[in-house]
Design a protein around this motif. Sequence first.
Motif, short mmCIF file in Angstrom:
data_model
loop_
_atom_site.label_atom_id
_atom_site.label_comp_id
_atom_site.label_asym_id
_atom_site.label_seq_id
_atom_site.Cartn_x
_atom_site.Cartn_y
_atom_site.Cartn_z
N ARG A 1 0.91 -1.24 -0.09
CA ARG A 1 -0.02 0.13 -0.05
C ARG A 1 0.76 1.35 -0.03
O ARG A 1 0.50 2.23 -0.76
CB ARG A 1 -1.08 0.01 1.14
N LYS A 2 2.00 1.17 0.83
CA LYS A 2 2.88 2.39 0.86
C LYS A 2 3.78 2.46 -0.28
O LYS A 2 4.42 3.51 -0.32
CB LYS A 2 3.73 2.33 2.22
N GLY A 3 3.88 1.39 -1.01
CA GLY A 3 4.83 1.61 -2.46
C GLY A 3 6.24 1.47 -1.70
O GLY A 3 6.97 2.02 -2.46
N LEU A 4 6.58 0.64 -0.77
CA LEU A 4 8.10 0.36 -0.17
C LEU A 4 8.30 -1.16 -0.67
O LEU A 4 7.55 -1.88 -0.85
CB LEU A 4 7.93 0.40 1.21
N GLN B 1 14.03 -5.81 1.94
CA GLN B 1 15.29 -5.13 1.39
C GLN B 1 15.28 -3.76 2.25
O GLN B 1 14.47 -3.14 2.64
CB GLN B 1 15.13 -4.40 -0.06
N ARG B 2 16.46 -3.18 2.35
CA ARG B 2 16.96 -1.93 3.02
C ARG B 2 16.28 -0.61 2.34
O ARG B 2 16.04 -0.73 1.09
CB ARG B 2 18.19 -1.60 3.20
N THR B 3 15.84 0.39 3.10
CA THR B 3 15.28 1.47 2.41
C THR B 3 16.05 2.88 2.56
O THR B 3 15.72 3.87 2.01
CB THR B 3 13.81 1.72 2.83
N LYS C 1 15.18 3.17 -4.67
CA LYS C 1 14.64 4.40 -5.49
C LYS C 1 13.77 3.84 -6.54
O LYS C 1 12.73 4.39 -6.66
CB LYS C 1 15.91 4.98 -6.41
N THR C 2 13.88 2.78 -6.97
CA THR C 2 12.99 2.13 -7.98
C THR C 2 11.61 1.79 -7.26
O THR C 2 10.46 2.37 -7.79
CB THR C 2 13.34 0.65 -8.45
#
Length: 122
Positions: free
Chosen positions: A93-96, A101-103, A108-109
């Motif tokens: 939902r948040k697009g993460l 994976q690390r953020t 960026k993708t």
Amino acid sequence: MARIAGVNVPVKKCVPFALTYIYGIGIATANSICRTCEIDKGKRVSELRDKDIEKVSSFIRQNYNIEGELRKEVAMNIKSLVEMGCYRGVRHRKGLPVRGQRTHTNAKTRKGRSWLPIAGRK
């Protein structure tokens, strides 16, 4: 272009690599399809007879979910995760990134462009 299972596949490529142009079929699956349908992996799609193309096409339709049906299934799975409110659904939902994976960097993708203003820029 030859038409296998409703998808145009390139005729100049070897059969297993041409089959990977179908959504839902990777190289391992394509190799097993060639083995089951008794098609030489070194042959190009242009060298196949109509009978062989029909055999591969019917085998794929009977044994695998591909293209629109598979896309619909994947979308429904993601939708159910979002509705449940589980961790993976929240990340979708948040697009993460969903799979751990690390953020801090390198997302960026998935995260998109930063909308923070840059100081000193005119």
